[in-house]
Design a protein around this motif. Structure first.
Motif, PDB file in Angstrom:
ATOM      1  N   LEU A 162       1.476  -6.356  -0.022  1.00 55.08           N
ATOM      2  CA  LEU A 162       1.302  -7.619  -0.740  1.00 55.08           C
ATOM      3  C   LEU A 162       2.212  -8.639  -0.072  1.00 55.08           C
ATOM      4  O   LEU A 162       3.427  -8.449  -0.022  1.00 55.08           O
ATOM      5  N   ASP A 163       1.616  -9.711   0.464  1.00 54.73           N
ATOM      6  CA  ASP A 163       2.422 -10.708   1.162  1.00 54.73           C
ATOM      7  C   ASP A 163       2.989 -11.734   0.192  1.00 54.73           C
ATOM      8  O   ASP A 163       2.752 -11.677  -1.023  1.00 54.73           O
ATOM      9  N   ARG A 164       3.734 -12.691   0.705  1.00 52.52           N
ATOM     10  CA  ARG A 164       4.414 -13.684  -0.136  1.00 52.52           C
ATOM     11  C   ARG A 164       3.463 -14.678  -0.784  1.00 52.52           C
ATOM     12  O   ARG A 164       3.838 -15.390  -1.711  1.00 52.52           O
ATOM     13  N   GLN A 165       2.249 -14.761  -0.280  1.00 52.68           N
ATOM     14  CA  GLN A 165       1.250 -15.643  -0.889  1.00 52.68           C
ATOM     15  C   GLN A 165       0.405 -14.894  -1.927  1.00 52.68           C
ATOM     16  O   GLN A 165      -0.640 -15.365  -2.345  1.00 52.68           O
ATOM     17  N   ASN A 166       0.867 -13.708  -2.308  1.00 54.12           N
ATOM     18  CA  ASN A 166       0.183 -12.875  -3.305  1.00 54.12           C
ATOM     19  C   ASN A 166      -1.198 -12.441  -2.838  1.00 54.12           C
ATOM     20  O   ASN A 166      -2.152 -12.388  -3.603  1.00 54.12           O
ATOM     21  N   CYS A 167      -1.259 -12.130  -1.555  1.00 52.90           N
ATOM     22  CA  CYS A 167      -2.480 -11.610  -0.938  1.00 52.90           C
ATOM     23  C   CYS A 167      -2.273 -10.135  -0.617  1.00 52.90           C
ATOM     24  O   CYS A 167      -1.275  -9.773   0.027  1.00 52.90           O
ATOM     25  N   ILE A 168      -3.205  -9.304  -1.072  1.00 53.74           N
ATOM     26  CA  ILE A 168      -3.193  -7.910  -0.634  1.00 53.74           C
ATOM     27  C   ILE A 168      -3.652  -7.955   0.820  1.00 53.74           C
ATOM     28  O   ILE A 168      -4.816  -8.163   1.112  1.00 53.74           O
ATOM     29  N   ASP A 169      -2.677  -7.828   1.711  1.00 56.43           N
ATOM     30  CA  ASP A 169      -2.909  -8.021   3.135  1.00 56.43           C
ATOM     31  C   ASP A 169      -3.549  -6.782   3.762  1.00 56.43           C
ATOM     32  O   ASP A 169      -4.530  -6.877   4.488  1.00 56.43           O
ATOM     33  N   LEU A 170      -2.992  -5.621   3.484  1.00 56.90           N
ATOM     34  CA  LEU A 170      -3.484  -4.371   4.060  1.00 56.90           C
ATOM     35  C   LEU A 170      -3.677  -3.341   2.952  1.00 56.90           C
ATOM     36  O   LEU A 170      -2.867  -3.267   2.029  1.00 56.90           O
ATOM     37  N   LEU A 171      -4.723  -2.533   3.090  1.00 61.51           N
ATOM     38  CA  LEU A 171      -4.957  -1.407   2.183  1.00 61.51           C
ATOM     39  C   LEU A 171      -5.753  -0.365   2.950  1.00 61.51           C
ATOM     40  O   LEU A 171      -6.928  -0.587   3.275  1.00 61.51           O
ATOM     41  N   TYR A 172      -5.094   0.745   3.254  1.00 61.24           N
ATOM     42  CA  TYR A 172      -5.725   1.795   4.061  1.00 61.24           C
ATOM     43  C   TYR A 172      -5.368   3.153   3.495  1.00 61.24           C
ATOM     44  O   TYR A 172      -4.226   3.394   3.098  1.00 61.24           O
ATOM     45  N   VAL A 173      -6.357   4.038   3.479  1.00 58.53           N
ATOM     46  CA  VAL A 173      -6.171   5.426   3.062  1.00 58.53           C
ATOM     47  C   VAL A 173      -6.780   6.304   4.140  1.00 58.53           C
ATOM     48  O   VAL A 173      -7.822   5.974   4.709  1.00 58.53           O
ATOM     49  N   SER A 174      -6.126   7.412   4.410  1.00 58.72           N
ATOM     50  CA  SER A 174      -6.644   8.355   5.397  1.00 58.72           C
ATOM     51  C   SER A 174      -8.049   8.808   5.026  1.00 58.72           C
ATOM     52  O   SER A 174      -8.348   9.039   3.847  1.00 58.72           O
ATOM     53  N   SER A 175      -8.879   8.975   6.019  1.00 55.39           N
ATOM     54  CA  SER A 175     -10.251   9.443   5.779  1.00 55.39           C
ATOM     55  C   SER A 175     -10.272  10.829   5.144  1.00 55.39           C
ATOM     56  O   SER A 175     -11.257  11.203   4.515  1.00 55.39           O
ATOM     57  N   LYS A 176      -9.192  11.574   5.271  1.00 54.15           N
ATOM     58  CA  LYS A 176      -9.112  12.921   4.684  1.00 54.15           C
ATOM     59  C   LYS A 176      -8.789  12.904   3.198  1.00 54.15           C
ATOM     60  O   LYS A 176      -8.823  13.928   2.534  1.00 54.15           O
ATOM     61  N   TYR A 177      -8.442  11.718   2.664  1.00 52.85           N
ATOM     62  CA  TYR A 177      -7.999  11.619   1.271  1.00 52.85           C
ATOM     63  C   TYR A 177      -8.759  10.553   0.486  1.00 52.85           C
ATOM     64  O   TYR A 177      -8.226   9.971  -0.459  1.00 52.85           O
ATOM     65  N   LEU A 178      -9.997  10.321   0.854  1.00 55.80           N
ATOM     66  CA  LEU A 178     -10.803   9.316   0.160  1.00 55.80           C
ATOM     67  C   LEU A 178     -11.262   9.809  -1.209  1.00 55.80           C
ATOM     68  O   LEU A 178     -11.402  11.011  -1.434  1.00 55.80           O
ATOM     69  N   ARG A 179     -11.517   8.865  -2.081  1.00 56.10           N
ATOM     70  CA  ARG A 179     -12.094   9.107  -3.397  1.00 56.10           C
ATOM     71  C   ARG A 179     -11.245  10.019  -4.292  1.00 56.10           C
ATOM     72  O   ARG A 179     -11.755  10.783  -5.104  1.00 56.10           O
ATOM     73  N   LEU A 180      -9.926   9.895  -4.103  1.00 60.39           N
ATOM     74  CA  LEU A 180      -8.984  10.628  -4.949  1.00 60.39           C
ATOM     75  C   LEU A 180      -8.158   9.684  -5.817  1.00 60.39           C
ATOM     76  O   LEU A 180      -7.227  10.118  -6.489  1.00 60.39           O
TER      77      LEU A 180
END
Length: 156
Positions: free
Chosen positions: A75-93
């Motif tokens: 979360l950057d200073r402008q209140n933007c979720i800048d990055l969101l990444y999850v490993s392909s091995k741990y999706l939908r958990l």
């Protein structure tokens, strides 16, 4: 899988974050983007200055299992979720959802009224499921490669 733990990220996590960034893009987003787009997007892991700024200037939440980072969001200073990444091995958990809830809680604690995110085609359904509203479709150009993404907002 052992229990997932969530914590604040730090500079010691940088290599794992960059590695996860690339792994996620290569293995999850290829159904929505071309090979050239994927290659250009993943090359962002090499921008050391940007990653140093992310670690030093943004709230970074990491998800760990077995002492390995399996997801992260920022979360950057402008209140933007800048990055969101999850490993392909741990999706939908529920890992991305838990990260987003922690980022959102931080924003609420600071009396922020709205979150913003610039979301890939792949992530669009996820953000919609969390109550974010589509603001616009964007065409982003990096060097000679164009990408489509979306701007989403959520009132808090």
């Amino acid at each position: 899988m052992k229990k997932v733990q969530y914590r604040s990220g730090n500079k010691d996590d940088l290599f794992q974050l960059q590695k996860l960034f690339v792994e996620s893009i290569l293995n999850i987003c290829s159904k929505d983007y071309t090979e050239a787009q994927i290659k250009k997007w993943a090359s962002g892991s090499k921008d050391e200055k940007r990653w140093e700024e992310i670690i030093s200037q943004q709230l970074v939440i990491v998800a760990e299992s077995n002492q390995s980072i399996i997801g992260f969001g920022t979360l950057d200073r402008q209140n933007c979720i800048d990055l969101l990444y999850v490993s392909s091995k741990y999706l939908r958990l529920g890992i991305a959802k838990q990260i987003c809830l922690r980022l959102e809680k931080d924003a609420i604690d600071r009396d922020v009224k709205k979150l913003v995110s610039h979301v890939s085609i792949t992530a669009r359904p996820f953000f919609e499921s969390l109550g974010f509203d589509l603001v616009r479709e964007n065409l982003i150009k990096r060097d000679d490669v164009e990408f489509k993404n979306y701007t989403f907002e959520k009132n808090l």
